[in-house]
Design an enzyme around this catalytic site. Structure first.
Site, PDB file in Angstrom:
ATOM      1  N   PRO A   9       0.790  -1.224   0.000  1.00 32.71           N
ATOM      2  CA  PRO A   9       0.000   0.000   0.000  1.00 32.71           C
ATOM      3  C   PRO A   9       0.827   1.282   0.000  1.00 32.71           C
ATOM      4  O   PRO A   9       1.873   1.358   0.646  1.00 32.71           O
ATOM      5  CB  PRO A   9      -0.825  -0.104   1.279  1.00 32.71           C
ATOM      6  CG  PRO A   9      -0.117  -1.094   2.121  1.00 32.71           C
ATOM      7  CD  PRO A   9       0.526  -2.053   1.172  1.00 32.71           C
ATOM      8  N   ASN A  10       0.312   2.235  -0.723  1.00 27.22           N
ATOM      9  CA  ASN A  10       0.858   3.606  -0.814  1.00 27.22           C
ATOM     10  C   ASN A  10       2.131   3.704  -1.650  1.00 27.22           C
ATOM     11  O   ASN A  10       2.617   4.803  -1.877  1.00 27.22           O
ATOM     12  CB  ASN A  10       1.075   4.219   0.584  1.00 27.22           C
ATOM     13  CG  ASN A  10      -0.214   4.317   1.364  1.00 27.22           C
ATOM     14  OD1 ASN A  10      -1.172   4.895   0.869  1.00 27.22           O
ATOM     15  ND2 ASN A  10      -0.269   3.723   2.551  1.00 27.22           N
ATOM     16  N   ARG A  17       4.758  10.980  -2.411  1.00 29.17           N
ATOM     17  CA  ARG A  17       4.694  10.610  -0.999  1.00 29.17           C
ATOM     18  C   ARG A  17       6.019  10.867  -0.277  1.00 29.17           C
ATOM     19  O   ARG A  17       7.048  10.271  -0.632  1.00 29.17           O
ATOM     20  CB  ARG A  17       4.377   9.113  -0.943  1.00 29.17           C
ATOM     21  CG  ARG A  17       4.318   8.533   0.420  1.00 29.17           C
ATOM     22  CD  ARG A  17       4.251   7.020   0.350  1.00 29.17           C
ATOM     23  NE  ARG A  17       4.148   6.502   1.683  1.00 29.17           N
ATOM     24  CZ  ARG A  17       4.386   5.256   2.037  1.00 29.17           C
ATOM     25  NH1 ARG A  17       4.732   4.373   1.100  1.00 29.17           N
ATOM     26  NH2 ARG A  17       4.283   4.884   3.279  1.00 29.17           N
ATOM     27  N   TYR A  22      11.286   8.781   0.867  1.00 32.25           N
ATOM     28  CA  TYR A  22      11.227   7.756  -0.183  1.00 32.25           C
ATOM     29  C   TYR A  22      11.841   8.182  -1.515  1.00 32.25           C
ATOM     30  O   TYR A  22      11.897   7.386  -2.441  1.00 32.25           O
ATOM     31  CB  TYR A  22       9.764   7.334  -0.398  1.00 32.25           C
ATOM     32  CG  TYR A  22       9.148   6.712   0.840  1.00 32.25           C
ATOM     33  CD1 TYR A  22       9.625   5.501   1.338  1.00 32.25           C
ATOM     34  CD2 TYR A  22       8.116   7.348   1.534  1.00 32.25           C
ATOM     35  CE1 TYR A  22       9.077   4.936   2.479  1.00 32.25           C
ATOM     36  CE2 TYR A  22       7.552   6.782   2.674  1.00 32.25           C
ATOM     37  CZ  TYR A  22       8.046   5.572   3.140  1.00 32.25           C
ATOM     38  OH  TYR A  22       7.511   5.008   4.261  1.00 32.25           O
ATOM     39  N   ASN A  73       7.940  -5.751  -1.159  1.00 32.63           N
ATOM     40  CA  ASN A  73       7.943  -4.624  -0.236  1.00 32.63           C
ATOM     41  C   ASN A  73       6.508  -4.518   0.265  1.00 32.63           C
ATOM     42  O   ASN A  73       5.655  -3.926  -0.402  1.00 32.63           O
ATOM     43  CB  ASN A  73       8.378  -3.333  -0.940  1.00 32.63           C
ATOM     44  CG  ASN A  73       8.425  -2.162   0.033  1.00 32.63           C
ATOM     45  OD1 ASN A  73       7.916  -2.259   1.145  1.00 32.63           O
ATOM     46  ND2 ASN A  73       9.013  -1.057  -0.389  1.00 32.63           N
ATOM     47  N   ALA A  76       3.297  -0.840   4.650  1.00 39.09           N
ATOM     48  CA  ALA A  76       2.780  -0.823   6.028  1.00 39.09           C
ATOM     49  C   ALA A  76       2.355  -2.211   6.508  1.00 39.09           C
ATOM     50  O   ALA A  76       2.398  -2.500   7.711  1.00 39.09           O
ATOM     51  CB  ALA A  76       1.613   0.149   6.124  1.00 39.09           C
ATOM     52  N   GLU A  97      12.742  -9.599   1.179  1.00 37.56           N
ATOM     53  CA  GLU A  97      11.960  -8.442   1.647  1.00 37.56           C
ATOM     54  C   GLU A  97      12.766  -7.170   1.391  1.00 37.56           C
ATOM     55  O   GLU A  97      13.949  -7.109   1.738  1.00 37.56           O
ATOM     56  CB  GLU A  97      11.703  -8.633   3.150  1.00 37.56           C
ATOM     57  CG  GLU A  97      10.990  -7.481   3.820  1.00 37.56           C
ATOM     58  CD  GLU A  97      10.812  -7.724   5.328  1.00 37.56           C
ATOM     59  OE1 GLU A  97      11.033  -8.865   5.814  1.00 37.56           O
ATOM     60  OE2 GLU A  97      10.491  -6.747   6.023  1.00 37.56           O
ATOM     61  N   HIS A  99      12.813  -2.818   1.608  1.00 36.56           N
ATOM     62  CA  HIS A  99      12.250  -1.529   2.031  1.00 36.56           C
ATOM     63  C   HIS A  99      13.109  -0.421   1.470  1.00 36.56           C
ATOM     64  O   HIS A  99      14.348  -0.481   1.575  1.00 36.56           O
ATOM     65  CB  HIS A  99      12.197  -1.425   3.559  1.00 36.56           C
ATOM     66  CG  HIS A  99      11.342  -2.478   4.161  1.00 36.56           C
ATOM     67  ND1 HIS A  99       9.966  -2.403   4.143  1.00 36.56           N
ATOM     68  CD2 HIS A  99      11.647  -3.657   4.746  1.00 36.56           C
ATOM     69  CE1 HIS A  99       9.477  -3.494   4.688  1.00 36.56           C
ATOM     70  NE2 HIS A  99      10.468  -4.276   5.066  1.00 36.56           N
ATOM     71  N   ARG A 106      13.653   4.372  11.987  1.00 36.15           N
ATOM     72  CA  ARG A 106      12.427   5.172  12.024  1.00 36.15           C
ATOM     73  C   ARG A 106      11.638   4.877  13.304  1.00 36.15           C
ATOM     74  O   ARG A 106      12.218   4.538  14.309  1.00 36.15           O
ATOM     75  CB  ARG A 106      11.631   4.919  10.738  1.00 36.15           C
ATOM     76  CG  ARG A 106      12.423   5.342   9.488  1.00 36.15           C
ATOM     77  CD  ARG A 106      11.669   5.100   8.208  1.00 36.15           C
ATOM     78  NE  ARG A 106      10.436   5.892   8.159  1.00 36.15           N
ATOM     79  CZ  ARG A 106       9.465   5.706   7.258  1.00 36.15           C
ATOM     80  NH1 ARG A 106       9.600   4.759   6.336  1.00 36.15           N
ATOM     81  NH2 ARG A 106       8.378   6.456   7.270  1.00 36.15           N
TER      82      ARG A 106
END
Ligand code: DQA
Length: 142
Positions: A9-10, A17, A22, A73, A76, A97, A99, A106
């Site tokens: 998502p996103n 964003r 990012y 990825n 969230a 995985e 990111h 963070r």
């Protein structure tokens, strides 16, 4: 070799964003770089993005006996989704995985990753290069 690259998502909002976190590349830009790299390496790639947890589960399930590797990825859903972890375990396809940001640097809630219980490798904080490194993981495994 066939790889599924799945974005959560996103990530369709990349470029707009939080660019300070990012970067300014859009998901289309990232997809183009990945497609170019995969073409050079003669890898067949299927590229997905979804904002919906169940749809991501469906995409993972469709990788069964079809994909040699999954690069995900989960965005969230990384930090919340047992369903995505279970789908990966069900199809039992080797998974990396990725990111874009360094989730360990963070908020505390981003330090938890359910997918990490299954992933063979976790790449964080390298932006688009993280996806390339993930592809190389599968290339070097052959
Ligand atoms: C992300 C990190 C997640 O914590 C966040 O929810 C995202 C993107 C990353 O690529 O850095 O949406 O997975």
């Amino acid at each position: 070799m066939k790889l599924f690259i799945i974005n959560g998502p996103n990530l369709n909002m990349l470029g707009i964003r939080e660019p300070e976190i990012y970067g300014t590349l859009t998901l289309k830009d990232i997809e183009s770089k990945i497609r170019l790299y995969c073409a050079k390496k003669q890898i067949d790639v299927e590229f997905y993005q979804s904002n919906h947890e169940g749809e991501i589960v469906d995409i993972i399930q469709s990788a069964y006996q079809k994909a040699d590797g999954i690069i995900i990825n989960p965005a969230a859903y990384t930090h919340t989704s047992v369903a995505i972890l279970d789908a990966l375990k069900a199809v039992d396809v080797d998974t990396v995985e990725v990111h874009l940001s360094d989730v360990d640097e963070r908020e505390d809630f981003r330090k938890i990753s359910y997918v990490s219980f299954f992933a063979k490798k976790i790449i964080k904080g390298k932006g688009v290069d993280g996806y390339i490194e993930a592809i190389d993981f599968f290339v070097n495994r052959i």
